[in-house]
Design an enzyme around this catalytic site. Structure first.
Site, PDB file in Angstrom:
ATOM      1  CG  HIS A   1      49.070 -12.634  24.950  1.00 20.93           C
ATOM      2  ND1 HIS A   1      48.291 -11.564  24.619  1.00 20.93           N
ATOM      3  CD2 HIS A   1      49.757 -12.280  26.058  1.00 20.93           C
ATOM      4  CE1 HIS A   1      48.494 -10.605  25.503  1.00 20.93           C
ATOM      5  NE2 HIS A   1      49.380 -11.015  26.393  1.00 20.93           N
TER       6      HIS A   1
ATOM      7  CB  CYS B   1      15.423 -32.184   6.208  1.00 20.00           C
ATOM      8  SG  CYS B   1      14.308 -33.296   7.079  1.00 20.00           S
TER       9      CYS B   1
END
Length: 790
Positions: free
Chosen positions: A418, A748
């Site tokens: 919750h 990269c």
């Protein structure tokens, strides 16, 4: 005449006004999804009319409206007093005789002669579970209620819970008129999850909004413990598309501590019908669901989502007696599915500090402020706007104060409890399940809570600077080449997949080995002969997995398949491990196997390792994992990359070794790329390319080896520049060689992320892709489009 009770099977999604969101949804699933394999336990609901008539019958309607209209919900003391008063009025009021008779008759029918049939009595508000407000945990649920007298008491408690402090406050904040909200009680057969397991699942990733996975949390016993956040549950991610193709689809597993569970209590009445007990150690050290059960749940979630046409938040339970999985609630997911997917909001820490506490991150924001340790709801007054609320666990009663906090930190709870749902809805960053936050963090300390670094949330000492970037990605300009990303951390994969991209140009295996495994592969292969203290350390790491070697392979599979699923069907180029000996030595057991080298950067790494006699068995485990990801799970978008290949002879040996381990170039569309990061790779590009499907340039190593400088040395680091003419000459040679042979050529290394002008130069040389760090994608894209957009 009013209708007092309705059977679930006679309800559908259009009955929200009649029986509230939860009960309407249960009826909808029983009526429409049973044939699709969704199992929902039967039951009945009291109606909204019955509730309104109950209030009228006792002359409460006007009294309640008058009390609420005079209330200022920001005044926490007045809120508590008024709420308590109204609830007492409801509890003291008798049911109208017709309603009581209807409930008694329905309970008798559902029990089929068993006067003690255990049921769950749940609340379902008529304004609840609308797509724009979750109402999570606003009203009460009572489990294992047995016998009609106990059921009547529980129904009354449920009616009263419409006037919980949290529910009153929440309605005001969401703009709902109290007078228009009514309550329905759902009475549902209990699932015997006290001897099984239960939890919550979402048909999307709750943090990033990524829609292609089902996220499942699970713990032993009744599900209320997971819902409330009282335990740290197991977590699983399942890839929908892979599951629908009947392939193994569990992408990731995180073992939760699951310290306690809720089981049936001795008494039958509300409040005493359940009890909390400790879970024994052996059970805690294993997952409470099998992969088959996880996939079964995900399948049900997919069917429910498809039926409702939106992402769903679902509670489930595993019956320990019959071994079946049941759905006990389903409602629309209310936070991520509402957010504007075209606006990227990114929180970026500008400094780092000492990490004091870690837990699971909720929401991808950062909050800084002064710590307020709160031990109970009675101390909520202590929290001033902008404070960091630190507590054992929050529950929905705390909603009035949660929205004041800059961040929320709890000892217990998982990402579907919750408190997590409310925090997400309020836009407040929360870090849950930290274990010892209330001990480590002291009142008055200044801290920064960062949920912007992946699954793990970190609380740093001091109030650190951070940036918030907002970009619209709706109209990204076209570029003449691909922008890919360097992504090593599977925790961030779903998040980064939301950025504009054309796949992953570099996924580093080292990140997965370091973060998700932490043990040297040799120590796992030779587990039996390791010293006792190391074995003990390994045992902790491998909890929940079959054996040490399986653990290594499965964790690699989890890391890579998460990346592959996040970016599917775009390419994900996975670089095989490129640890140096000093880095391998830092893993558990590593010092037993690694040589001491003067300069590890130039030593035992990359291809030389794979083909050496004493590391080959470790490399074979990597191959096993890659083969499972590609051939068993079906992620053929994964391509392999071999780092640090010094000679053409080494290149031939590695390709041969991959083939012997079931990863043959060209089979099942497998492309094998080589890192071009040594001058020799560019100088002999034509020869190296005979063995590979292309190059990915590692500009970091290429620069340091071309200029002869150690990039880790502060003394000469000012000379390190990927734009040096010698480096550019080698870059051009590599690009030209690949283009001449019609092969892939990308970069990269760090260079293009740091220097957009280098990215532009590479684009002009005809490179096919530039792989950037995620935080520089948008800036570089816009920069290049400004220079070169179509």
């Amino acid at each position: 005449m009013a209708e007092y009770v309705v059977w679930f099977q006679d309800l559908g999604k259009d009955d929200v006004e009649h029986v509230g969101g939860k009960n309407a949804s249960l009826g909808e699933m029983i009526s429409n999804l049973s044939a699709a394999g969704v199992s929902v336990p039967g039951g009945f609901a009291t109606t909204a009319e019955a509730f309104r008539e109950f209030l009228e019958h006792n002359n409460l309607t006007q009294r309640i409206n008058d009390a609420l209209s005079a209330l200022d919900v920001e005044d926490v003391v007045a809120l508590a007093k008024t709420g308590q008063e109204i609830r007492q009025w409801v509890i003291d009021a008798p049911f109208q005789p017709a309603l009581e008779a209807a409930i008694r008759e329905a309970y008798e029918q559902i029990g089929e002669g068993n006067a003690e049939l255990p049921v769950a009595v749940r609340s379902s508000a008529t304004a609840e579970d609308l797509p724009d407000a979750s109402f999570a945990g606003q009203q009460e649920t009572f489990l294992n209620i047995r016998g009609i007298d106990s059921v009547m008491v529980a129904v009354k408690e449920v009616f009263a819970s419409l006037f919980n402090d949290r529910a009153i406050s929440y309605r005001v904040h969401q703009g709902f008129d109290h007078k228009l909200v009514a309550l329905s009680a759902g009475i549902q057969r209990m699932v015997r999850s006290e001897t099984g397991a239960a939890g919550v699942m979402f048909s999307m990733d709750t943090e990033s909004g990524f829609k292609d996975v089902v996220f499942i949390t699970a713990s032993y016993g009744l599900g209320e413990m997971v819902v409330q956040g009282a335990v740290n549950p197991d977590e699983f991610y399942v890839h929908k598309n892979t599951l629908l193709n009947n392939k193994p689809a569990v992408l990731r597993r995180n073992l939760g501590s699951k310290m306690q569970k809720m089981i049936y209590g001795a008494e039958a009445s509300a409040g005493k019908s359940v009890q909390i007990v400790d879970v024994d150690r052996e059970e805690r050290m294993g997952f409470c669901l099998t992969d088959e059960q996880v996939e079964n749940l995900a399948q049900q979630a997919i069917e429910i989502e498809k039926h409702y046409g939106m992402p769903m938040d679902i509670e489930w339970a595993l019956d320990g007696d019959d071994g079946k999985l049941y759905i006990v609630q389903a409602r629309p997911e209310t936070v991520k599915s509402r957010s504007d997917a075209n606006v990227m909001e990114r929180y970026l820490l500008k400094q780092t500090g000492k990490v004091l506490v870690e837990g699971r991150s909720i929401g991808q924001r950062i909050g800084a402020g002064t710590v307020r340790v709160v031990h109970s709801i009675k101390e909520m007054e202590k929290v001033q706007p902008g404070d960091v609320l630190v507590t054992d666990m929050t529950d929905p009663d705390w909603e009035p104060v949660m929205k004041r906090a800059a961040a929320i930190v709890t000892n217990r709870g998982g990402r579907t409890c919750h408190a997590a749902i409310i925090a997400r809805e309020l836009g407040v960053p929360a870090i849950v399940g930290c274990g010892d936050a209330t001990e480590v963090l002291k009142d008055g300390m200044d801290v920064t809570a960062s949920c912007a670094e992946g699954d793990t949330g970190k609380i740093y000492e001091g109030q650190l600077d951070f940036d918030i970037q907002r970009n619209s990605i709706e109209s990204m300009p076209k570029l003449p080449f691909k922008i890919m990303m360097n992504v090593g951390n599977p925790d961030r994969a779903f998040d980064f997949a939301g950025l504009p991209n054309q796949g992953v140009g570099l996924a580093r295996l080292e990140f997965i080995i370091n973060r998700m495994i932490g043990v040297h592969p040799k120590a796992l292969l030779n587990y039996e002969t390791m010293p006792a203290d190391i074995r003990q350390n390994i045992d902790k790491r491998i909890a929940g997995y079959g054996d040490p070697v399986d653990f290594y392979v499965e964790k690699l599979v989890e890391g890579v398949s998460t990346l592959a699923a996040a970016f599917y069907p775009e390419k994900v180029i996975v670089r095989l491990s490129d640890f140096k000996s000093n880095e391998y030595a830092n893993l558990i057991g590593g010092k037993h196997y690694e040589p001491e080298e003067e300069n590890p950067m130039l030593g035992f790494r990359g291809a030389s390792r794979y083909i050496s006699e004493n590391f080959r068995d470790c490399f074979e485990l990597e191959c096993r994992a890659m083969k499972k990801v590609r051939d068993v799970m079906g992620f053929t978008n994964v391509e392999l990359m071999v780092p640090f290949v010094r000679t053409v002879g080494e290149a031939e040996q590695v390709i041969d070794l991959l083939g012997k381990n079931g990863l043959k170039r060209g089979e099942n569309d497998l492309r094998v790329i080589m890192m071009c990061e040594l001058p020799t790779n560019a100088l002999l590009a034509d020869e190296f390319l005979q063995n590979f499907d292309g190059f990915s340039i590692g500009s970091n190593d290429l620069t340091q080896l071309t200029l002869g400088l150690d990039r880790d040395s502060g003394i000469v680091s000012h000379l390190f520049d990927e734009r040096d003419p010698a480096v550019k000459k080698l870059l051009k040679m590599a690009i030209d060689a690949c283009n001449a042979q019609g092969k892939y050529i990308g970069i990269c290394g760090q260079g293009p992320s740091d220097h957009p002008d280098l990215a532009q130069w590479l684009m002009e040389q005809g490179i096919s892709s530039v792989s950037l760090n995620p935080d520089s994608v948008l800036d570089t894209w816009f920069y290049l489009a400004g220079e070169h957009g179509e």
